[in-house]
Design a protein around this motif. Structure first.
Motif, PDB file in Angstrom:
ATOM      1  N   ALA A 183     112.349  81.622-164.078  1.00 21.43           N
ATOM      2  CA  ALA A 183     111.096  82.349-163.891  1.00 21.43           C
ATOM      3  C   ALA A 183     111.250  83.840-164.168  1.00 21.43           C
ATOM      4  O   ALA A 183     110.328  84.480-164.676  1.00 21.43           O
ATOM      5  N   ALA A 184     112.420  84.401-163.852  1.00 19.71           N
ATOM      6  CA  ALA A 184     112.623  85.833-164.082  1.00 19.71           C
ATOM      7  C   ALA A 184     112.605  86.162-165.573  1.00 19.71           C
ATOM      8  O   ALA A 184     111.988  87.145-166.001  1.00 19.71           O
ATOM      9  N   ARG A 185     113.254  85.330-166.376  1.00 24.35           N
ATOM     10  CA  ARG A 185     113.258  85.572-167.822  1.00 24.35           C
ATOM     11  C   ARG A 185     111.873  85.380-168.419  1.00 24.35           C
ATOM     12  O   ARG A 185     111.468  86.121-169.318  1.00 24.35           O
ATOM     13  N   VAL A 186     111.137  84.398-167.916  1.00 28.72           N
ATOM     14  CA  VAL A 186     109.786  84.169-168.426  1.00 28.72           C
ATOM     15  C   VAL A 186     108.886  85.354-168.107  1.00 28.72           C
ATOM     16  O   VAL A 186     108.091  85.795-168.950  1.00 28.72           O
ATOM     17  N   ARG A 187     109.000  85.910-166.897  1.00 29.71           N
ATOM     18  CA  ARG A 187     108.194  87.082-166.539  1.00 29.71           C
ATOM     19  C   ARG A 187     108.581  88.293-167.387  1.00 29.71           C
ATOM     20  O   ARG A 187     107.727  89.096-167.770  1.00 29.71           O
ATOM     21  N   ARG A 188     109.862  88.421-167.679  1.00 34.02           N
ATOM     22  CA  ARG A 188     110.296  89.543-168.515  1.00 34.02           C
ATOM     23  C   ARG A 188     109.701  89.435-169.912  1.00 34.02           C
ATOM     24  O   ARG A 188     109.184  90.419-170.460  1.00 34.02           O
ATOM     25  N   VAL A 189     109.750  88.238-170.491  1.00 35.27           N
ATOM     26  CA  VAL A 189     109.179  88.049-171.828  1.00 35.27           C
ATOM     27  C   VAL A 189     107.673  88.245-171.791  1.00 35.27           C
ATOM     28  O   VAL A 189     107.088  88.812-172.723  1.00 35.27           O
ATOM     29  N   ARG A 190     107.024  87.810-170.715  1.00 34.22           N
ATOM     30  CA  ARG A 190     105.577  87.995-170.595  1.00 34.22           C
ATOM     31  C   ARG A 190     105.218  89.480-170.595  1.00 34.22           C
ATOM     32  O   ARG A 190     104.256  89.903-171.248  1.00 34.22           O
ATOM     33  N   THR A 191     105.976  90.275-169.875  1.00 40.16           N
ATOM     34  CA  THR A 191     105.738  91.716-169.855  1.00 40.16           C
ATOM     35  C   THR A 191     105.923  92.319-171.235  1.00 40.16           C
ATOM     36  O   THR A 191     105.110  93.125-171.696  1.00 40.16           O
ATOM     37  N   GLN A 192     106.993  91.939-171.927  1.00 42.79           N
ATOM     38  CA  GLN A 192     107.242  92.471-173.261  1.00 42.79           C
ATOM     39  C   GLN A 192     106.153  92.048-174.242  1.00 42.79           C
ATOM     40  O   GLN A 192     105.711  92.847-175.073  1.00 42.79           O
ATOM     41  N   VAL A 193     105.703  90.799-174.127  1.00 45.22           N
ATOM     42  CA  VAL A 193     104.675  90.299-175.042  1.00 45.22           C
ATOM     43  C   VAL A 193     103.370  91.074-174.860  1.00 45.22           C
ATOM     44  O   VAL A 193     102.717  91.466-175.839  1.00 45.22           O
ATOM     45  N   GLU A 194     102.976  91.296-173.625  1.00 42.95           N
ATOM     46  CA  GLU A 194     101.722  92.021-173.395  1.00 42.95           C
ATOM     47  C   GLU A 194     101.796  93.454-173.909  1.00 42.95           C
ATOM     48  O   GLU A 194     100.838  93.962-174.517  1.00 42.95           O
ATOM     49  N   LEU A 195     102.922  94.114-173.682  1.00 39.24           N
ATOM     50  CA  LEU A 195     103.038  95.486-174.170  1.00 39.24           C
ATOM     51  C   LEU A 195     103.097  95.528-175.700  1.00 39.24           C
ATOM     52  O   LEU A 195     102.553  96.436-176.327  1.00 39.24           O
ATOM     53  N   ILE A 196     103.763  94.555-176.313  1.00 40.72           N
ATOM     54  CA  ILE A 196     103.800  94.496-177.777  1.00 40.72           C
ATOM     55  C   ILE A 196     102.395  94.303-178.333  1.00 40.72           C
ATOM     56  O   ILE A 196     102.007  94.934-179.324  1.00 40.72           O
ATOM     57  N   MET A 197     101.612  93.430-177.688  1.00 41.22           N
ATOM     58  CA  MET A 197     100.235  93.216-178.157  1.00 41.22           C
ATOM     59  C   MET A 197      99.401  94.479-178.030  1.00 41.22           C
ATOM     60  O   MET A 197      98.586  94.796-178.908  1.00 41.22           O
ATOM     61  N   ARG A 198      99.617  95.230-176.980  1.00 38.89           N
ATOM     62  CA  ARG A 198      98.878  96.484-176.829  1.00 38.89           C
ATOM     63  C   ARG A 198      99.279  97.489-177.893  1.00 38.89           C
ATOM     64  O   ARG A 198      98.433  98.222-178.422  1.00 38.89           O
ATOM     65  N   VAL A 199     100.560  97.537-178.206  1.00 35.65           N
ATOM     66  CA  VAL A 199     101.011  98.457-179.254  1.00 35.65           C
ATOM     67  C   VAL A 199     100.437  98.051-180.607  1.00 35.65           C
ATOM     68  O   VAL A 199      99.951  98.895-181.376  1.00 35.65           O
ATOM     69  N   VAL A 200     100.483  96.745-180.903  1.00 37.45           N
ATOM     70  CA  VAL A 200      99.938  96.261-182.179  1.00 37.45           C
ATOM     71  C   VAL A 200      98.439  96.547-182.261  1.00 37.45           C
ATOM     72  O   VAL A 200      97.939  97.006-183.306  1.00 37.45           O
ATOM     73  N   SER A 201      97.728  96.307-181.179  1.00 37.12           N
ATOM     74  CA  SER A 201      96.287  96.573-181.178  1.00 37.12           C
ATOM     75  C   SER A 201      96.004  98.056-181.388  1.00 37.12           C
ATOM     76  O   SER A 201      95.092  98.420-182.151  1.00 37.12           O
ATOM     77  N   ALA A 202      96.785  98.895-180.729  1.00 40.84           N
ATOM     78  CA  ALA A 202      96.577 100.334-180.891  1.00 40.84           C
ATOM     79  C   ALA A 202      96.841 100.768-182.331  1.00 40.84           C
ATOM     80  O   ALA A 202      96.094 101.578-182.905  1.00 40.84           O
ATOM     81  N   ILE A 203      97.887 100.226-182.950  1.00 39.09           N
ATOM     82  CA  ILE A 203      98.204 100.599-184.337  1.00 39.09           C
ATOM     83  C   ILE A 203      97.105 100.136-185.285  1.00 39.09           C
ATOM     84  O   ILE A 203      96.666 100.881-186.170  1.00 39.09           O
ATOM     85  N   VAL A 204      96.639  98.904-185.098  1.00 37.21           N
ATOM     86  CA  VAL A 204      95.585  98.380-185.967  1.00 37.21           C
ATOM     87  C   VAL A 204      94.304  99.206-185.812  1.00 37.21           C
ATOM     88  O   VAL A 204      93.632  99.528-186.815  1.00 37.21           O
ATOM     89  N   ILE A 205      93.967  99.568-184.588  1.00 34.47           N
ATOM     90  CA  ILE A 205      92.751 100.357-184.368  1.00 34.47           C
ATOM     91  C   ILE A 205      92.872 101.740-185.000  1.00 34.47           C
ATOM     92  O   ILE A 205      91.921 102.233-185.633  1.00 34.47           O
ATOM     93  N   VAL A 206      94.029 102.362-184.858  1.00 38.80           N
ATOM     94  CA  VAL A 206      94.220 103.690-185.455  1.00 38.80           C
ATOM     95  C   VAL A 206      94.134 103.611-186.976  1.00 38.80           C
ATOM     96  O   VAL A 206      93.500 104.457-187.635  1.00 38.80           O
ATOM     97  N   VAL A 207      94.763 102.605-187.560  1.00 39.40           N
ATOM     98  CA  VAL A 207      94.704 102.440-189.019  1.00 39.40           C
ATOM     99  C   VAL A 207      93.270 102.181-189.468  1.00 39.40           C
ATOM    100  O   VAL A 207      92.815 102.719-190.496  1.00 39.40           O
TER     101      VAL A 207
END
Length: 370
Positions: free
Chosen positions: A116-140
């Protein structure tokens, strides 16, 4: 008549073709989702139906607008409006597709790993990556929209020339925002805190509910939400009860009289824990950890699978032990002595200069209490 019929045909054909292609694509994705139950990709891609149809319709209208000859006086303005809508809908579609791919990858990882700890860690990374990707796409997308205006293209050279100065000014002005963004990336990939972790921050116990690039939300046990900047977790100490394994050890303290039956309390603690489903059976114990002129301090130790279970076990042990002491051993509860003290007999001097006990008994009476 031709001037009116041509734009109607062009616009109507574009809309009908868009609806037909959107329906056909949605049916194909639906069939693929029914055939492949092990992956949610096809079902998630169906969420992009609206931006997909918007891209198709806008592209068809933009490509055939010149032949439609509709509102020729505003041809440039309408063409630019269609271009802006096309860029915005394309960015929307890209974000939906990226979200579907990332969510599918996370789902496969969660099914393949039981930690469960590894799954939560990946979940946190995935959400932040999606936010970064969304921010980059919006800026472009916003940059592409601005470049459709001739004035912005003409000012591009001067903007590039002053980019260094603007970058310095923006960095100074947005220092706290940038520090929070970098702190968010550090939390995501440094595995400091994850979504679902049990933390204690500023004396508040709760569960991490949301992590973004700039702030973090902690849901407390009484359903309150504490929103804090992520830079707090990189600059100040905090307790993470879910770090490593979720197993925890808890303690309960009592202040009792010196006559408390410690051995009987050990047996009662064992009985209470055996009846508690939250106790994981790893360890337990009861010892006297301190004493004062009036009381002793008794500590009970127990273990549980996670933070929620350890809280449940501690509460149950505290309540049931006090109830048992009140019912079976009330003398063990702390009390204030109000009885008269027993004084030692008076000693008289002997003939050889020493002291010897006197056969004369002298009694002392305490003053009367009102």
């Amino acid at each position: 008549m031709e001037n009116l019929l041509r734009p109607v045909i062009v616009i109507g054909a574009s809309v009908l073709l868009t609806l037909a292609l959107g329906w056909a694509t949605d049916r194909l994705l639906h069939r693929a989702d029914e055939r492949h139950h092990d992956t949610p990709l096809w079902g998630l891609l169906r969420r992009g139906r609206v931006p997909y149809q918007l891209v198709l319709c806008t592209a068809l209208l933009r490509g055939s607008y010149d032949q439609a000859k509709l509102l020729e006086r505003h041809q440039v303005g309408i063409g630019r409006l269609l271009t802006l809508v096309l860029i915005g809908s394309a960015a929307w579609l890209v974000i939906r597709i990226a979200g579907a791919v990332v969510e599918t990858t996370y789902s496969r990882y969660a099914r393949a790993h039981r930690d469960a700890a590894r799954v939560r860690r990946v979940r946190t990374q995935v959400e932040l990556i999606m936010r970064v990707v969304s921010a980059i796409v919006i800026v472009v997308a916003i940059s592409a929209m601005l470049l459709t205006f001739p004035a912005m293209r003409a000012a591009g050279a001067s903007l590039l020339a002053s980019a260094g100065i603007l970058g310095i000014v923006a960095g100074v002005a947005a220092q706290s925002t940038l520090s929070n963004m970098f702190a968010g990336l550090q939390i995501a990939f440094g595995d400091m805190v994850r979504i679902g972790d049990t933390v204690v921050v500023d004396g508040e116990w709760g569960t991490v509910e949301q992590i973004t690039l700039t702030f973090l939300t902690v849901r407390t046990w009484d359903e309150r939400r504490i929103t804090m900047p992520v830079s707090y977790f990189t600059s100040k100490p905090f307790e993470n009860w879910s770090r490593g394994t979720p197993q925890m050890t808890g303690t309960v303290f009592w202040h009792l009289d010196h006559s408390a039956p410690v051995e009987a309390m050990r047996e009662k603690l064992r009985d209470i824990l055996r009846e508690s489903p939250a106790w994981d059976g790893r360890a337990h114990g009861l010892v006297v950890t301190d004493s004062t002129p009036t009381t002793i301090q008794v500590r009970a130790l127990m273990t549980a699978r996670d933070a929620d279970d350890i809280w449940t076990v501690r509460v149950a042990v505290r309540e049931r032990m006090i109830a048992w002491l009140v019912a079976e051993h009330p003398y063990a509860l702390p009390r204030v002595n109000t009885s008269e003290a027993v004084l030692p007999p008076r000693r008289l001097p002997s003939a050889d200069g020493g002291a010897q006990g006197s056969s004369v008994s002298v009694s002392f009476r305490a003053p009367h209490r009102r």
